[in-house]
Scaffold this motif. Structure first.
Motif, PDB file in Angstrom:
ATOM      1  N   SER A  85      47.281  32.551  40.982  1.00 49.24           N
ATOM      2  CA  SER A  85      48.461  32.578  40.660  1.00 49.24           C
ATOM      3  C   SER A  85      48.853  33.344  39.420  1.00 49.24           C
ATOM      4  N   VAL A  86      48.830  32.551  38.842  1.00 47.91           N
ATOM      5  CA  VAL A  86      48.989  33.383  36.965  1.00 47.91           C
ATOM      6  C   VAL A  86      48.128  34.026  36.515  1.00 47.91           C
ATOM      7  N   VAL A  87      46.806  33.230  36.014  1.00 47.86           N
ATOM      8  CA  VAL A  87      46.202  34.398  36.222  1.00 47.86           C
ATOM      9  C   VAL A  87      46.368  35.487  37.046  1.00 47.86           C
ATOM     10  N   GLY A  88      46.263  36.743  37.973  1.00 48.20           N
ATOM     11  CA  GLY A  88      46.599  36.964  38.615  1.00 48.20           C
ATOM     12  C   GLY A  88      47.956  38.123  38.237  1.00 48.20           C
ATOM     13  N   SER A  89      49.325  36.899  37.402  1.00 47.53           N
ATOM     14  CA  SER A  89      50.167  38.048  37.464  1.00 47.53           C
ATOM     15  C   SER A  89      50.352  38.207  36.248  1.00 47.53           C
ATOM     16  N   ASN A  90      49.134  37.922  35.111  1.00 46.63           N
ATOM     17  CA  ASN A  90      49.063  38.154  33.954  1.00 46.63           C
ATOM     18  C   ASN A  90      48.211  39.267  33.403  1.00 46.63           C
ATOM     19  N   LEU A  91      47.697  39.579  34.340  1.00 49.96           N
ATOM     20  CA  LEU A  91      46.255  40.539  34.495  1.00 49.96           C
ATOM     21  C   LEU A  91      46.769  42.134  35.190  1.00 49.96           C
ATOM     22  N   ILE A  92      47.785  41.821  36.068  1.00 53.47           N
ATOM     23  CA  ILE A  92      48.819  42.941  36.059  1.00 53.47           C
ATOM     24  C   ILE A  92      48.938  43.880  35.155  1.00 53.47           C
ATOM     25  N   SER A  93      49.695  43.434  34.326  1.00 53.54           N
ATOM     26  CA  SER A  93      49.565  44.312  33.443  1.00 53.54           C
ATOM     27  C   SER A  93      48.574  45.057  32.719  1.00 53.54           C
ATOM     28  N   GLU A  94      47.080  44.710  33.067  1.00 52.54           N
ATOM     29  CA  GLU A  94      46.027  45.020  32.590  1.00 52.54           C
ATOM     30  C   GLU A  94      45.639  46.572  33.039  1.00 52.54           C
ATOM     31  N   ILE A  95      45.821  46.335  34.454  1.00 51.60           N
ATOM     32  CA  ILE A  95      45.249  46.928  36.070  1.00 51.60           C
ATOM     33  C   ILE A  95      46.006  48.116  35.596  1.00 51.60           C
TER      34      ILE A  95
END
Length: 100
Positions: A90-100
């Motif tokens: 969840s943490v990794v996904g929420s931090n990657l969402i800004s890159e997408i």
């Protein structure tokens, strides 16, 4: 045994059904994301429910499986590790969402 209260609908469905393939349950989340991306308010609300239902079903099935197949001495450790992996994702996904 670990205490699981029979509250949310996903817990009730998982307890009544035999082992369900996690990819099938992940389909509920994917369908929910697709519905959430629509610009129709009612469909977006349904999408939120589907995402929560899919995620809750996967967690409930994992907890049920750990509770019944892992020795009692290790069940808390196994469930804690499973929940840690979910939180890390969840943490990794929420931090990657800004890159997408």
């Amino acid at each position: 045994r670990l205490l699981m209260y029979p509250g949310p609908p996903s817990v009730k469905c998982v307890r009544r059904a035999p082992v369900i393939q996690p990819l099938f349950l992940l389909g509920f989340s994917a369908l929910g994301v697709a519905a959430g991306c629509s610009s129709i308010g009612v469909v977006s609300w349904l999408g939120g429910f589907l995402v929560a239902f899919g995620n809750g079903s996967i967690y409930s099935q994992a907890a049920y499986h750990i509770d019944h197949h892992v020795p009692r001495a290790f069940s808390l450790l196994a469930l804690s590790f499973w929940l840690f992996c979910g939180d890390a994702g969840s943490v990794v996904g929420s931090n990657l969402i800004s890159e997408i």
